[in-house]
Design an enzyme around this catalytic site. Sequence first.
Site, PDB file in Angstrom:
ATOM      1  N   HIS A 138       0.836  -1.221   0.000  1.00 40.97           N
ATOM      2  CA  HIS A 138       0.000   0.000   0.000  1.00 40.97           C
ATOM      3  C   HIS A 138       0.864   1.262   0.000  1.00 40.97           C
ATOM      4  O   HIS A 138       0.439   2.296   0.498  1.00 40.97           O
ATOM      5  CB  HIS A 138      -0.944   0.053   1.202  1.00 40.97           C
TER       6      HIS A 138
ATOM      7  N   SER B 159      16.586  21.396 -15.826  1.00 46.09           N
ATOM      8  CA  SER B 159      15.415  22.206 -16.161  1.00 46.09           C
ATOM      9  C   SER B 159      15.884  23.482 -16.844  1.00 46.09           C
ATOM     10  O   SER B 159      16.965  23.989 -16.546  1.00 46.09           O
ATOM     11  CB  SER B 159      14.667  22.548 -14.872  1.00 46.09           C
TER      12      SER B 159
ATOM     13  N   LYS C 205      17.503  21.642 -10.642  1.00 46.11           N
ATOM     14  CA  LYS C 205      16.807  20.408 -10.978  1.00 46.11           C
ATOM     15  C   LYS C 205      17.674  19.361 -11.651  1.00 46.11           C
ATOM     16  O   LYS C 205      18.565  19.650 -12.438  1.00 46.11           O
ATOM     17  CB  LYS C 205      15.635  20.723 -11.915  1.00 46.11           C
TER      18      LYS C 205
ATOM     19  N   GLU D 237      10.980   8.438 -16.754  1.00 50.39           N
ATOM     20  CA  GLU D 237       9.641   8.959 -17.052  1.00 50.39           C
ATOM     21  C   GLU D 237       9.223   8.648 -18.487  1.00 50.39           C
ATOM     22  O   GLU D 237       8.078   8.283 -18.753  1.00 50.39           O
ATOM     23  CB  GLU D 237       9.617  10.477 -16.849  1.00 50.39           C
TER      24      GLU D 237
END
Length: 458
Positions: A156, A277, A283, A290
Site C-alpha cells: 500500500h 530544467s 533540478k 519517465e
Amino acid sequence: MEKLWGGRFKAATDKAVDDFNSSIRFDKRMYLQDIRGSIAHAEMLGKQGIISKDDSALIVKTLGEILCDIEEDRVEFLIDAEDIHMNIEKILIDRIGDVGKRLHTGRSRNDQVALDIRMYLRDESEQIAMMLDHLQTALVSLAENHVDTVMPGYTHMQKAQPINLAHHLLAYFEMFKRDYSRLSDWKKRMNYSPLGCGALAGTTYNLDRNYTASELGFIGICNNSLDGVSDRDFVIELASVLSLVMMHLSRFCEELILWSSHEFSFVEMADTHSTGSSIMPQKKNPDVAELIRGKTGRVYGDLNTLLVMMKGLPLAYNKDMQEDKEAIFDAVDTVKLCLPVFADMLRTMTVKKDIMKKGASGGFTNATDAADYLVKKGMPFRDAHETVGKMVAYAIEKNCSLDEIPLNVLNEFSTIISDDFYQAIKLETCVSERKIPGAPGNVKEAIKEAKEYLEKLI
Ligand code: ARG
C-alpha cells in the site's frame, strides 16, 4: 507507372489513392525477409520443375544483387508500386524481364506478406530476447552488490517489512525471465510457414511447402490456407508480450522516479542519464525513467490497435490487415529503444545505502518480527499481534522505536520478553532470518540460481 496487376483496369489509380493505399513507406523495412522468401520460393519452383532451373537460378542471383543494392542504398522504392513485395518484384522484372515475371507463380501477396511479417518479427524477437538477457545480467550484477543493502519493503506504499535491495532487484529479474520465456513460447507457436497458402485457397501447382518452410527456418507449415493468410494472432501475441515487458519496465521506472525524489533519496541517477530544467537551476530530472513509463502507453495502444483492427474481419485476407505493420513495428521499436537505455540507467545510478537503511528503520518495519519473537516464545500469533500492536501504540506516543523501549517497560506488555528481543528485531536480523526459499534472507541462493539460469541462456 503500370501496375503489376493492371490488366483489367482501364484508368490509372488516382494519385491520392496510390498514396493512401501504399505501404512502402513503412513496410520497406521487411526487404530482407521479402527477398529471402522470394529466393526460397524461386528455388522451390525450379526444384519442382514449375519453372526452369535456369530461370530459377537467374531469379535467385538477381534477387541477391537487388538485396546488395538495397543495403547499399542504391534502390529507389516507388509509392505507386504500393508495397515492398511489388517494389522488389518490379525491380526484378526491370532487370531480367520475362524471367522475373515467373517469380510470382503459385504465390499471392497474401501469403507473401504473411510470410514476411512472420520472418521479420521472428528476427526482431531474437534481438529483444538478447536485450532482455542483457538487462537480466545487469540486474543480477547490481543485486550482487546489494545483498546487505537493507531497505524498506512496501505494501500500500506504506513501509511494511525490511528487505534488501538485492531481493527487490531480483523481483524484476523474475518478471523479465517470464517475458523471455513468453517470447520463446511465442516463437514455438508462430513458427509455421504460410507460403503456399496462395491468395486464400492454396494453388494448383505442385509446390513443395515443406521445402520452403524448412529453408526459411520454420518448424512446419500453416495447416489451413485460409488461416495461413489471415492469421495475425502472432502479431497480437507479440504486442501483448511487449506490453508486459513495458509494464515491468514502467513499474520499475515509477519506483526509480520515487526513489530519486528528494523525499526518498534512495538513489541518484547518473548525470549521463538525467536532465536539467530550463528554468530551475537546481533540478535533476529522471527523464529516462519517465519517458519509458510514458512510452508504455503507446505500446498498450499498439496492442489495442491490433485487437480492434482484427476483430471484425471475415476470412481471409482484408486490406485492413496492412494496418498491422505500423502498430507492431512501433511496439517493437519502442521496446528496443527502452530496454538498453533502461539497463544503462540502472548500471550507472548511485544507491544511497545509508538512506535506504534509515528508511527501513522508521515506521516499525520490524513489528512482525517482534510478534514472531513472542510466538517463538510460546504465545499464540493473534495474541502476539495484539501485544505488539500495543507496543507500537506506546512507541508512537513516546516518539521512539520498538528497540528503544527498555526491557522493564516491554515486560509490562509481556513477561516472556527477555534481552534477546533486541537482537531479534534488529533490521539485519529481520532480513537475514527470512531465509526460506524465495525470501530476502535467501537472496544469495537466488543470485546463484539466477546466474545459473543466465549461463544456460548463452
Ligand atoms: N501491403 C499489403 C499488406 O501489408 C500486402 C498484401 C496485399 N494483398 C492484397 N491482395 N492487396 O497487407
